[in-house]
Every structure is written in structure tokens, then in C-alpha cells.
Design an enzyme around this catalytic site. Structure first.
Site, PDB file in Angstrom:
ATOM      1  N   MET A  58       0.842  -1.184   0.000  1.00 18.62           N
ATOM      2  CA  MET A  58       0.000   0.000   0.000  1.00 18.62           C
ATOM      3  C   MET A  58       0.882   1.241   0.000  1.00 18.62           C
ATOM      4  O   MET A  58       1.834   1.325   0.758  1.00 18.62           O
ATOM      5  CB  MET A  58      -0.896   0.014   1.236  1.00 18.62           C
ATOM      6  CG  MET A  58      -1.750   1.256   1.351  1.00 18.62           C
ATOM      7  SD  MET A  58      -2.907   1.428   0.013  1.00 18.62           S
ATOM      8  CE  MET A  58      -3.933  -0.001   0.291  1.00 18.62           C
ATOM      9  N   CYS A  59       0.538   2.175  -0.847  1.00 20.42           N
ATOM     10  CA  CYS A  59       1.331   3.396  -0.949  1.00 20.42           C
ATOM     11  C   CYS A  59       0.404   4.583  -1.167  1.00 20.42           C
ATOM     12  O   CYS A  59      -0.773   4.425  -1.456  1.00 20.42           O
ATOM     13  CB  CYS A  59       2.331   3.305  -2.098  1.00 20.42           C
ATOM     14  SG  CYS A  59       3.452   1.891  -1.967  1.00 20.42           S
ATOM     15  N   GLY A  60       0.986   5.761  -1.020  1.00 26.16           N
ATOM     16  CA  GLY A  60       0.267   6.987  -1.304  1.00 26.16           C
ATOM     17  C   GLY A  60       0.856   7.647  -2.533  1.00 26.16           C
ATOM     18  O   GLY A  60       2.080   7.748  -2.666  1.00 26.16           O
ATOM     19  N   THR A 117       4.535   7.746  -1.049  1.00 33.07           N
ATOM     20  CA  THR A 117       4.874   7.155   0.240  1.00 33.07           C
ATOM     21  C   THR A 117       4.736   5.640   0.107  1.00 33.07           C
ATOM     22  O   THR A 117       3.987   5.145  -0.737  1.00 33.07           O
ATOM     23  CB  THR A 117       3.959   7.670   1.360  1.00 33.07           C
ATOM     24  OG1 THR A 117       2.584   7.331   1.050  1.00 33.07           O
ATOM     25  CG2 THR A 117       4.085   9.177   1.508  1.00 33.07           C
TER      26      THR A 117
END
Length: 555
Positions: free
Chosen positions: A1-3, A51
Site C-alpha cells: 500500500m502506498c500513497g 509514500t
């Protein structure tokens, strides 16, 4: 999971602090930024920010991913489980970027098609932004089922374009990127910056060839009608086939999860959003068969203090003490299914995490949750999001097999399993039985087809924003592309045979194929469990005023 946060503007653009905080919550392991300016005559630059929540491979893959010559840049948020049907080993973001970079080195005439074909070959949940400097084109999109969030805003005055995992502000500029296409913005020479930025992205189909009868670009839906009445049973082929495909999906999602930071080698690495219902309990039971014997599994069960319900319970108790958390339907069902799991999975360390949410906590987090679910903005959206948000925080009390509350506990896991999708695939909603009662199998087939075709436009982006804010990645085993394709190709009566009603074992027709699998796995009580919506099971619906409708807009 990333931003993901990518801006296209006349000058490098800073991320608002509140947005940066939310992006860090999604990916607490790393924050990176790359600024890329094009030819000076175009007078615009791209600012890529990412991120990272590291869950794949043996090292932290820092983002944005940039090729050695700086010609290609990728912001990647997701899990590429397969590429052209083959599992991706190691870090998937790096693997995808390498393939895209090779595609970008193709002949100029075929370069875009080569890039699109790489993206089309990915199976799994993802959102991405990819830039090819030699082509001066920006590619972005979400997977076919929309399992990861991606938002878009275009400013008609400044000409800025922003693509982000979350909205910067709750205003009308922001909208969710539709999951039905791959989008391409052409930033080629000869256009002033405002014209280039305000140009509409070009849409490219997920399928390279025309398949007008494909649903969600995955497969053809079987509209066949039965020639006779053949009741589903535990020995029916579809039950064994479902088990095999669900195990295949789970292997990708529960094996090889890296340990949480600062955790011991035997610490828990996986949690299941656990109402005690059929869908999530089958996932827990099959996960037991896949994980090593010493692995722990957290079962997260949420219950809310709903003032409206509490007032009624106190009145009914006539002054006697009442535990309104334990009276929540999902808590009752959760404890019952937890006990059944313990009985059929001896030796497995299941931990039942009772998350009790006081009304004061709900109020305190209201504005945060509303900002995360935007542009969704109804009371029903908020009710569902509350349950997911506090479940993903995973702070509560561990409950022992004796049913007694233990010590306060916060689950360290970074991967959550959700049972979402089973109702749409196997006919678990009341509207499916209603459609059958009105029009028979033709009506049921139409209703199932509608549900599957609308999966990509449902609320998965909303749910991703809510749970990822807590530093968790949610995985949906029932929405694996191979499983969805099989479910679409399977005739309706081999999934839910409503013409036969409830069978001798008390197994109802809705999702009968999954209920029979639960029965075959030794869980009779779970197989007989009725469907209940999350907002009613956890009691987040109509918390402040009983007359508020789910469609009421938030104020």
C-alpha cells in the site's frame, strides 16, 4: 500500500501538510519526491511524490521509481499478483517499472501500445501514474475493479492537474478516476501550458481487442437457464471448484507477508475483518489450512455505542446493567463463529479482537472520516466507513476462547483480509431472492450480471482511503480476477438455486455454493448464518437520529 501524489503545474508544487500527513499514514516506511521539467518551451513541470508501505520483496523499494536515465517515472500503489497469468516474485512495483521502461524503449510507432499492453496484463489491485519523458505522455488509472483509490482534480484557472490517492480538499474539483479505462494525457510540444493541462485525457480500453460481451474486462457472464431442477449439494462440482479457486486466491494474499516493524519472527502478520458472517469466516478457515502451524491470526470485530440503541436497551433492562457492545449483532455472531473456528482448527492461535467504540470516539473522528470518504458524502457512506475505519485501527481487547476479556491489545498487522465481493458473485443480497421470486432465473441472472458489472463503480476507492489511513492494506480474496472470471462463467443455479429454498441442513439458497463449502469445512453454524449489512451488524447506522436516511447528505 502506498500513497500517490502527482501534480502538473507551471512550477514545482508543494503538497499541503494535511495531505502529506495522510499520505504518510498510507505509507509510513518512506516518502520520496521527484521533480521533472519538460522542454522549457512548454513551461510546465511534473512533481511526483510517493509514500511506501513495504509489503513485497526483501527490501524497501523507494518511490517514485525512476529509470537510471530519468526517462521513465512510476508511482505505484497496489499488488500485482500476476502478469499474463504468471505470479510476480519479489517487489512488484520494481518489476512493473522495469517492464514499462523496456516498453518505452520500443519503436516510436509501437511504444504506446507496448506500454498499454504491460498495464493490461496486470492482475491485482492497483493505482498508478506513469510518465514517459521521450513520448511526453502521462499514463494513469486504477485496476479493472477499482480496488485502490485514485483521485483527480483540474483547476480551470491555474491549469494545474493533480492526481492523488486522496483529495486535497472537499470541493467540487475532485473526482474519483473511473476504473473502466487507462487514461493518457498528451503533453507534447506546441501547446501552451494551460491548453495542455486542460486537455481531456484520452481513454484506452483495458482489453486490447474488442470484447463487447466481457464484463469488467474480465470475462463473459453465463446467462444460461437451467433445463431442469438440480439442487446444489456438498458434492456438487461448483463447491469443490470454488474451494480450489479461493485457496489459489488466498495463497497469493496470505503467504510471505513480511513481519511488521519491531515484531518477533513468530508474531501475527495477518488480520481478518471479522463480523462472524459466512464470507469472512470461510476466509479464516481456509487461511488456517495455508499458514504455518505457529502463525497467529487476528480476528477484528467492531461494536459501537449507538446512543439510540443504548437508550432502548437500558429501557428494556429495567435498571439492570447492560453491556451494549456485547449486545451488538456482529459481536454475538463474531463470538459464535470464533468458537466454531476454534473447534474445527485445533492448535491455531486465533485472537478475537473486540474493538469497542464509544460514541465520544465516533464524534471525535467524524471530520477525519468524512474527509477520507470524499467525494462520497451520504449518511450510509459514513456509517460503513466508521466500521471500517475503527476496525483498521485495530485497537481493542483480546478475547480468550473462554469468552473472557483479556488485556488491551493493538494488532501490529499491516495486512487485512475482507470478505467483500462474495454477495455480488454468489447471490447473497435480498434483492437476488426478490428478483428470482418475481421473474425466476431470468430475473436472477439479470440481477447478478448487474451486480458484477457494477463492481468497479462501487465503493472500493472509498473503503481503501478509510483503511489505508491506518497504515493497513486491505486484500479482497473474493475479488481475485481468476475467481471473478470463474464465478461469472458459472451458471446461476450452481451458485444460488433459489427454486429449492432452504435445504434439510438449514442452508438457505443465497450464496448456497459458499454455504456448502462452509459445511464441508466443518462449520455448520457459519453455513446457516444470515446475511447482515455491516452498518447494522456493528450498529453504526442512524447513530444520532433515528429518522436520518442513508441517502441523506452529510452536513
Amino acid at each position: 500500500m502506498c500513497g500517490i501524489h502527482v501534480s502538473l503545474s507551471s512550477a514545482p508544487r508543494d503538497i499541503p501538510e494535511a495531505v502529506k500527513t495522510c499520505l504518510r499514514n498510507r505509507g509510513p516506511d518512506f516518502l520520496g519526491q521527484t521533480v521533472c521539467s519538460n522542454d522549457a518551451s512548454l513551461a510546465h513541470c511534473l512533481t511526483f511524490s510517493s509514500t511506501v508501505l513495504a509489503l513485497r520483496g526483501d527490501h524497501l523499494a523507494r518511490q517514485p521509481l525512476v529509470s537510471p536515465d530519468g526517462r521513465t517515472i512510476l508511482c505505484w500503489n497496489g499488488e500485482a499478483w500476476r502478469l499474463d497469468g504468471h505470479r510476480i516474485e519479489g517487489n512488484d512495483g520494481e518489476a512493473i517499472h522495469d517492464l514499462l521502461t523496456k516498453a518505452s524503449a520500443s519503436d516510436a510507432s509501437s511504444r504506446q501500445d507496448a506500454i498499454l499492453n504491460v498495464l493490461r496484463a496486470i492482475e491485482g489491485p492497483f493505482a498508478f501514474v506513469y510518465y514517459d519523458k521521450s513520448m511526453e505522455k502521462l499514463f494513469f488509472g486504477r485496476d479493472r475493479l477499482g480496488r485502490r483509490s485514485l483521485m483527480l482534480a483540474q483547476d480551470g484557472i491555474s491549469g494545474d492537474l493533480v492526481i492523488s490517492s486522496i483529495a486535497e480538499a472537499c470541493d467540487l474539483r475532485w473526482k474519483e478516476v473511473e476504473a473502466d479505462r487507462i487514461y493518457v494525457v498528451d503533453l507534447g510540444p506546441g501547446s501552451p501550458v494551460s491548453a495542455a493541462l486542460l486537455r481531456q485525457p484520452v481513454k484506452h480500453e483495458w482489453l486490447a481487442e474488442e470484447h463487447i460481451d466481457f464484463v469488467s474486462s474480465i470475462g463473459r457472464f453465463n446467462k444460461a437457464l437451467p433445463s431442469d431442477n438440480s439442487a446444489l449439494a456438498s458434492t456438487s462440482p461448483s463447491v469443490a471448484m470454488l474451494k480450489d479457486r479461493l485457496l489459489d486466491s488466498l495463497r497469493l494474499r496470505v503467504l510471505h507477508i513480511p513481519p511488521p516493524p519491531l515484531a518477533s519472527p513468530t508474531s501475527v502478520r495477518l488480520a481478518i475483518l471479522f463480523s462472524g458472517g459466512l464470507d469472512c469466516t470461510v476466509l479464516a478457515r481456509l487461511t488456517h489450512d495455508l499458514l504455518e502451524a505457529e502463525a497467529e491470526i487476528d480476528l477484528i470485530n467492531v461494536a459501537f455505542e449507538n446512543p439510540r440503541v443504548v437508550a432502548r436497551l437500558k429501557k428494556e433492562a429495567n435498571g439492570e446493567p447492560v453491556d451494549f457492545y456485547e449486545a451488538c449483532p456482529d459481536r454475538i455472531t463474531g463470538r459464535k463463529s470464533f468458537a466454531e473456528l476454534e473447534a474445527v482448527c485445533p492448535g491455531r492461535a486465533f485472537r478475537f479482537l473486540a474493538v469497542n467504540v464509544p460514541f465520544t470516539d465516533t464524534v471525535a473522528h467524524r471530520r477525519q472520516v468524512i474527509s477520507l470518504i470524499y467525494p462520497h458524502n451520504t449518511e450510509m457512506d459514513l456509517s460503513i466507513a466508521y466500521a471500517l475505519y475503527f476496525a483498521a485501527r485495530a485497537r481493542g481487547v483480546a478475547v480468550g476462547t473462554d469468552g473472557l476479556m483479556g488485556a488491551p491489545y493493538e494488532s501490529p498487522v499491516r495486512v487485512l483480509l475482507s470478505g467483500l465481493g462474495a454477495d455480488e458473485l454468489f447471490g447473497g443480497y435480498r434483492r437476488h431472492s426478490v428478483a428470482f421470486s418475481r421473474k425466476g432465473y431470468p430475473g436472477l441472472v439479470d440481477e447478478l450480471l448487474l451486480d458484477v458489472s457494477q463492481l468497479s463503480t462501487r465503493n472500493l476507492g472509498r473503503d481503501d482511503r478509510v483503511m489505508a489511513h491506518c497504515g493497513k492494506e486491505v486484500r479482497f480474496p473474493y475479488l481475485d480476477e481468476c475467481l471473478v472470471k470463474w464465478a461469472m462463467e458459472t451458471p446461476a443455479w450452481e451458485k444460488c438455486d433459489f427454486e429449492n429454498g432452504e435445504d434439510a441442513n438449514g442452508i438457505e439458497a443465497g450464496k448456497r455454493v459458499l454455504r456448502l463449502l462452509a459445511l464441508e469445512l466443518g462449520m455448520r453454524g457459519v453455513a446457516q448464518e444470515k446475511k447482515r449489512a455491516i452498518q447494522f451488524g456493528a450498529r453504526t447506522a442512524r447513530m444520532e437520529c433515528g429518522r436520518v436516511k442513508g441517502t441523506t447528505l452529510l452536513s
